[in-house]
Write an enzyme that holds these catalytic residues in place. Structure first.
Site, PDB file in Angstrom:
ATOM      1  N   PHE A 119      -2.783  -2.160   8.258  1.00 55.83           N
ATOM      2  CA  PHE A 119      -2.080  -3.034   7.319  1.00 55.83           C
ATOM      3  C   PHE A 119      -0.713  -2.467   6.952  1.00 55.83           C
ATOM      4  CE2 PHE A 119      -6.497  -3.997   6.691  1.00 55.83           C
ATOM      5  CZ  PHE A 119      -6.598  -5.279   6.172  1.00 55.83           C
ATOM      6  N   ASP A 120       0.290  -3.329   6.903  1.00 54.90           N
ATOM      7  CA  ASP A 120       1.490  -3.009   6.153  1.00 54.90           C
ATOM      8  C   ASP A 120       1.116  -3.047   4.675  1.00 54.90           C
ATOM      9  OD1 ASP A 120       4.284  -2.692   5.527  1.00 54.90           O
ATOM     10  OD2 ASP A 120       4.321  -4.838   5.088  1.00 54.90           O
ATOM     11  N   MET A 121       1.940  -2.452   3.821  1.00 50.14           N
ATOM     12  CA  MET A 121       1.600  -2.432   2.397  1.00 50.14           C
ATOM     13  C   MET A 121       2.360  -3.498   1.608  1.00 50.14           C
ATOM     14  SD  MET A 121       1.684   0.676  -0.437  1.00 50.14           S
ATOM     15  CE  MET A 121       3.446   0.570  -0.776  1.00 50.14           C
TER      16      MET A 121
END
Length: 221
Positions: free
Chosen positions: A13-15
């Protein structure tokens, strides 16, 4: 959609904009702060920096605003506004907990690959009570080259001990999609502040309207 959840070895995941609902907050703070000094923070400038490491953002802001722009004063006030907002709450995107809970039940390991620095990323994920879901958190401080370079996603796969081609990456920014695709990951864009362009759509296996749609794809298998 090409991938089968039972063939995935990990999800990365990107944040900001995927897990944490922060991009709108950043934009509001940038616009408000720029106005304090008599400048306009344009949509084009904002779109050019979404998903980029901080040093690249700073450089682009200074170049776009010009030599008369008081960047040091702007950056100080902007940072104060952002910190104050996050001190009140760490907002998360809809569907985050449900998707992470399902991936945990399916025993699919997860990681984060973010352009944010280590201390801030760990603070936000911890206060949002998301840290326990992730086996690895890769930040800007862990790589020599940030997004759109593929290093953040390559390192995430390496630390998880999986082949990137068996990883699913979830991104909201163009630079993030370029980074994940460049690492060889199957990439889904979940747009936040930026729409998917023709180029970016071509780098993705899908563009999906929210993490609940991603969760549904796992539930049908």
């Amino acid at each position: 959609m090409p991938f089968r959840p039972d063939q995935l070895h990990a999800v990365v995941f990107d944040m900001d904009g995927v897990l944490i609902d922060s991009e709108a907050l950043y934009l509001k703070a940038a616009r408000t702060t720029a106005q304090e000094f008599g400048f306009i923070f344009s949509d084009d400038l904002h779109q050019s920096i979404v998903g980029s490491p901080q040093e690249i953002c700073n450089k682009k802001i200074q170049e776009a605003m010009g030599p008369e722009f008081p960047f040091v004063d702007y950056d100080r006030l902007y940072s104060q506004m952002v910190v104050a907002e996050f001190d009140r709450e760490i907002p998360i995107k809809p569907g985050v907990r449900e998707l992470l809970s399902l991936l945990s039940t399916l025993e699919i390991p997860t990681a984060v690959a973010t352009s944010t620095g280590r201390n801030l990323a760990n603070d936000h994920l911890s206060r949002a009570e998301l840290s326990p879901y992730f086996r690895r958190i890769i930040t800007r401080d862990d790589v020599s080259k940030g997004k759109p370079h593929p290093e953040p996603y390559l390192l995430a796969a390496k630390t998880l001990g999986v082949d990137p081609k068996f990883c699913l990456a979830l991104e909201d920014s163009h630079n993030g999609v370029r980074s994940a695709h460049g690492a060889g990951m199957q990439t889904i864009m979940v747009p936040d502040m930026l729409p998917a362009t023709e180029e970016i759509s071509g780098l993705c296996i899908a563009v999906m309207d929210g993490l609940h749609k991603v969760r549904e794809r796992f539930e049908v298998n």
